[in-house]
Design a protein around this motif. Structure first.
Motif, PDB file in Angstrom:
ATOM      1  N   SER A 142      10.374  20.813  29.294  1.00  0.00           N
ATOM      2  CA  SER A 142      10.481  22.212  28.905  1.00  0.00           C
ATOM      3  C   SER A 142       9.685  23.045  29.894  1.00  0.00           C
ATOM      4  O   SER A 142       8.486  22.808  30.096  1.00  0.00           O
ATOM      5  N   VAL A 143      10.358  24.009  30.516  1.00  0.00           N
ATOM      6  CA  VAL A 143       9.728  24.846  31.537  1.00  0.00           C
ATOM      7  C   VAL A 143       9.482  26.234  30.953  1.00  0.00           C
ATOM      8  O   VAL A 143      10.420  26.922  30.540  1.00  0.00           O
ATOM      9  N   SER A 144       8.215  26.622  30.894  1.00  0.00           N
ATOM     10  CA  SER A 144       7.846  27.939  30.389  1.00  0.00           C
ATOM     11  C   SER A 144       7.859  28.941  31.541  1.00  0.00           C
ATOM     12  O   SER A 144       7.094  28.800  32.498  1.00  0.00           O
ATOM     13  N   LEU A 145       8.737  29.939  31.446  1.00  0.00           N
ATOM     14  CA  LEU A 145       8.870  30.949  32.494  1.00  0.00           C
ATOM     15  C   LEU A 145       8.050  32.174  32.114  1.00  0.00           C
ATOM     16  O   LEU A 145       8.374  32.888  31.168  1.00  0.00           O
ATOM     17  N   TYR A 146       6.995  32.427  32.860  1.00  0.00           N
ATOM     18  CA  TYR A 146       6.058  33.485  32.522  1.00  0.00           C
ATOM     19  C   TYR A 146       6.249  34.767  33.329  1.00  0.00           C
ATOM     20  O   TYR A 146       5.774  35.822  32.934  1.00  0.00           O
ATOM     21  N   ASP A 147       6.922  34.685  34.466  1.00  0.00           N
ATOM     22  CA  ASP A 147       6.941  35.812  35.388  1.00  0.00           C
ATOM     23  C   ASP A 147       8.082  36.800  35.157  1.00  0.00           C
ATOM     24  O   ASP A 147       7.959  37.975  35.491  1.00  0.00           O
ATOM     25  N   GLY A 148       9.189  36.348  34.612  1.00  0.00           N
ATOM     26  CA  GLY A 148      10.300  37.255  34.372  1.00  0.00           C
ATOM     27  C   GLY A 148      11.646  36.585  34.546  1.00  0.00           C
ATOM     28  O   GLY A 148      11.742  35.425  34.985  1.00  0.00           O
ATOM     29  N   PRO A 149      12.728  37.309  34.224  1.00  0.00           N
ATOM     30  CA  PRO A 149      14.078  36.731  34.280  1.00  0.00           C
ATOM     31  C   PRO A 149      14.522  36.320  35.678  1.00  0.00           C
ATOM     32  O   PRO A 149      15.477  35.553  35.811  1.00  0.00           O
ATOM     33  N   HIS A 150      13.843  36.823  36.703  1.00  0.00           N
ATOM     34  CA  HIS A 150      14.219  36.436  38.063  1.00  0.00           C
ATOM     35  C   HIS A 150      13.972  34.944  38.322  1.00  0.00           C
ATOM     36  O   HIS A 150      14.496  34.383  39.292  1.00  0.00           O
ATOM     37  N   GLN A 151      13.185  34.289  37.451  1.00  0.00           N
ATOM     38  CA  GLN A 151      12.910  32.865  37.621  1.00  0.00           C
ATOM     39  C   GLN A 151      14.085  31.984  37.183  1.00  0.00           C
ATOM     40  O   GLN A 151      14.194  30.838  37.601  1.00  0.00           O
ATOM     41  N   ILE A 152      14.933  32.523  36.329  1.00  0.00           N
ATOM     42  CA  ILE A 152      15.965  31.707  35.689  1.00  0.00           C
ATOM     43  C   ILE A 152      16.880  31.053  36.707  1.00  0.00           C
ATOM     44  O   ILE A 152      17.159  29.849  36.645  1.00  0.00           O
ATOM     45  N   GLU A 153      17.373  31.822  37.658  1.00  0.00           N
ATOM     46  CA  GLU A 153      18.345  31.302  38.624  1.00  0.00           C
ATOM     47  C   GLU A 153      17.787  30.118  39.403  1.00  0.00           C
ATOM     48  O   GLU A 153      18.486  29.101  39.608  1.00  0.00           O
ATOM     49  N   ASN A 154      16.537  30.223  39.845  1.00  0.00           N
ATOM     50  CA  ASN A 154      15.943  29.139  40.628  1.00  0.00           C
ATOM     51  C   ASN A 154      15.850  27.854  39.824  1.00  0.00           C
ATOM     52  O   ASN A 154      16.142  26.759  40.335  1.00  0.00           O
ATOM     53  N   PHE A 155      15.447  27.976  38.550  1.00  0.00           N
ATOM     54  CA  PHE A 155      15.295  26.774  37.744  1.00  0.00           C
ATOM     55  C   PHE A 155      16.639  26.228  37.277  1.00  0.00           C
ATOM     56  O   PHE A 155      16.797  25.016  37.100  1.00  0.00           O
ATOM     57  N   LYS A 156      17.612  27.099  37.084  1.00  0.00           N
ATOM     58  CA  LYS A 156      18.958  26.628  36.772  1.00  0.00           C
ATOM     59  C   LYS A 156      19.531  25.830  37.952  1.00  0.00           C
ATOM     60  O   LYS A 156      20.231  24.823  37.770  1.00  0.00           O
ATOM     61  N   GLN A 157      19.221  26.290  39.144  1.00  0.00           N
ATOM     62  CA  GLN A 157      19.671  25.579  40.343  1.00  0.00           C
ATOM     63  C   GLN A 157      18.997  24.212  40.436  1.00  0.00           C
ATOM     64  O   GLN A 157      19.632  23.211  40.798  1.00  0.00           O
ATOM     65  N   LEU A 158      17.705  24.189  40.104  1.00  0.00           N
ATOM     66  CA  LEU A 158      16.966  22.930  40.108  1.00  0.00           C
ATOM     67  C   LEU A 158      17.544  21.959  39.082  1.00  0.00           C
ATOM     68  O   LEU A 158      17.724  20.766  39.355  1.00  0.00           O
ATOM     69  N   GLN A 159      17.880  22.474  37.916  1.00  0.00           N
ATOM     70  CA  GLN A 159      18.499  21.656  36.868  1.00  0.00           C
ATOM     71  C   GLN A 159      19.833  21.083  37.332  1.00  0.00           C
ATOM     72  O   GLN A 159      20.123  19.895  37.123  1.00  0.00           O
ATOM     73  N   SER A 160      20.624  21.917  37.970  1.00  0.00           N
ATOM     74  CA  SER A 160      21.933  21.486  38.455  1.00  0.00           C
ATOM     75  C   SER A 160      21.800  20.414  39.528  1.00  0.00           C
ATOM     76  O   SER A 160      22.542  19.423  39.542  1.00  0.00           O
ATOM     77  N   GLU A 161      20.848  20.609  40.426  1.00  0.00           N
ATOM     78  CA  GLU A 161      20.638  19.644  41.504  1.00  0.00           C
ATOM     79  C   GLU A 161      20.209  18.289  40.961  1.00  0.00           C
ATOM     80  O   GLU A 161      20.597  17.242  41.485  1.00  0.00           O
ATOM     81  N   ALA A 162      19.419  18.315  39.867  1.00  0.00           N
ATOM     82  CA  ALA A 162      18.960  17.067  39.256  1.00  0.00           C
ATOM     83  C   ALA A 162      19.981  16.482  38.290  1.00  0.00           C
ATOM     84  O   ALA A 162      19.777  15.388  37.760  1.00  0.00           O
TER      85      ALA A 162
END
Length: 302
Positions: A142-162
Motif C-alpha cells: 500500500s503506497v500512501s501518496l502525500y504530495d498530491g494527485p500528480h503522483q498517481i500517474e507515476n505510481f500507476k506506471q510503476l504498477q503496470s511495469e511490475a
C-alpha cells in the motif's frame, strides 16, 4: 471524499476477517488477527499530522530489528498454525529496514498462506525493489501518496511495469483536501496519537482527561517495535505501555499476560484511565468487536 478512503481501508481489513481467524484450540485463548511490525527507527518524511513532525521529540534512529528476534515470532506463530495477517508499518518507513527482503522471505517460508502487507510512502520504491518484494513473498503493498494527485500517474506506471493487480498494489490518497467536515482530512483518520500530536486547526488536540469510549485494538491486533518491545497499539508513540518484549518471552505469552487482561477489561468498559489510553482520542471500535466477546468468555472461564 476522504471519508470513503477511510471506509475502504476498514472494509479491506474486514473483508479478510474470516480467513484471518486462527483456531484457538492450541492456545485456548483468542489470537490476534493482525500483527504489526515497526521494523526500524527510520522514516525519510516529516508529515505535519505525524508525531515525527517534531524531530526533537521523535528523531530518526538508525536501529533495526534483528532477524533472530523476528524469526522467533514467526516460529511461535507457525506452532499455532497462525492464520492472521502480518503488516510492516508502525512508526517507520519499512523500505528503509535493512533486512526487509529477508523477513518477508522468512515469513513466507514459515507461514506460506498468510497475508503479508507493507505500507510505504513510496519515495524509495523503484521497479527492481518492487519486483523483489513480491518475488520473496509479499501479498500486498500500500503506497500512501502525500504530495498530491500528480503522483498517481507515476505510481500507476510503476504498477503496470511490475504487472501487479489492484489487489496487490494499493494507492492511498493522503494529501490534504477540503472535503471533510473540518476542512482538512489528509485522506486518513487522524488522531492525536495518544497525545503525541496537537493540531487544533483540524480539532486534533491533546486531552486533559480520558474520554469514556470503548476500544477494541488490544483485542484483535498486536504491535512489535524494532527493539522487540510489544506496545499496546500503534497510537502509543511515546511508548508509555510496553506490554512485554519478544526478546524475553514468547509473543503468545505476552498476548495473554496480566497487563493485557487489565487493559482489555478497562477498555471493554469504556474506561480509558491508564496511559496511553487516557490521552488517546482514537475511535477504536471500527473493527474487532467479535474478539471482545471471545476474550470476555475466556476470562470468565479461567
Amino acid at each position: 471524499m476522504a471519508i470513503n478512503k477511510i471506509d475502504r481501508n476498514v472494509k479491506r481489513k474486514e473483508s479478510f476477517r474470516d480467513i484471518l481467524k486462527t483456531d484457538s484450540k492450541k492456545t485456548k485463548y483468542p489470537i490476534f488477527s493482525w500483527i504489526e511490525f515497526s521494523l526500524s527507527g527510520l522514516c525519510n518524511r516529516v508529515c505535519v499530522f505525524c508525531p515525527r513532525s517534531d524531530p526533537k521529540e521523535f528523531p530518526n534512529l538508525n536501529k533495526h530489528m534483528s532477524i533472530d528476534s523476528y524469526t522467533s515470532v514467526m516460529n511461535d506463530l507457525k506452532e499455532i498454525n497462525y492464520k492472521g495477517g502480518i503488516i510492516y508499518s508502525g512508526f517507520s518507513e519499512p523500505i528503509l529496514y535493512k533486512h526487509i527482503f529477508d523477513v518477508i522471505k522468512i515469513t513466507r517460508e514459515l507461514l506460506p498462506n498468510n497475508r503479508i502487507e507493507l505500507i510505504t510512502n513510496g519515495d524509495h520504491l523503484k521497479i527492481d525493489k518492487l519486483n523483489k518484494l513480491f518475488d520473496v513473498g509479499l501479498t500486498q503493498i500500500s503506497v500512501s501518496l502525500y504530495d498530491g494527485p500528480h503522483q498517481i500517474e507515476n505510481f500507476k506506471q510503476l504498477q503496470s511495469e511490475a504487472k501487479l493487480s489492484d489487489d496487490q498494489f494499493d494507492l492511498r490518497y493522503r494529501w490534504a483536501n477540503v472535503e471533510s467536515d473540518n476542512g482538512i482530512s489528509y485522506g486518513i483518520n487522524i488522531t492525536n496519537r495518544a497525545g503525541a500530536i496537537n493540531l487544533p486547526n483540524i480539532d486534533v488536540v491533546k486531552l486533559k482527561e480520558g474520554i469514556k469510549k470503548k476500544c477494541f485494538y488490544p483485542f484483535y491486533q498486536i504491535m512489535v517495535d524494532y527493539d522487540g518491545a510489544v506496545l499496546l497499539c500503534n497510537h502509543d508513540w511515546h511508548k508509555k505501555l510496553i506490554v512485554g518484549n519478544i526478546n524475553d518471552e514468547s509473543i503468545l505469552d505476552i498476548w495473554n499476560n496480566q497487563v493485557y487482561k487489565k487493559t482489555r477489561t478497562n477498555l471493554s468498559n469504556a474506561l480509558r484511565i491508564d496511559s496511553p489510553c487516557n490521552k488517546c482520542d482514537a475511535n477504536g471500535t471500527m473493527m474487532g468487536g467479535e474478539f471482545v466477546k471471545e476474550w470476555k468468555n475466556f476470562y470468565e472461564q479461567n
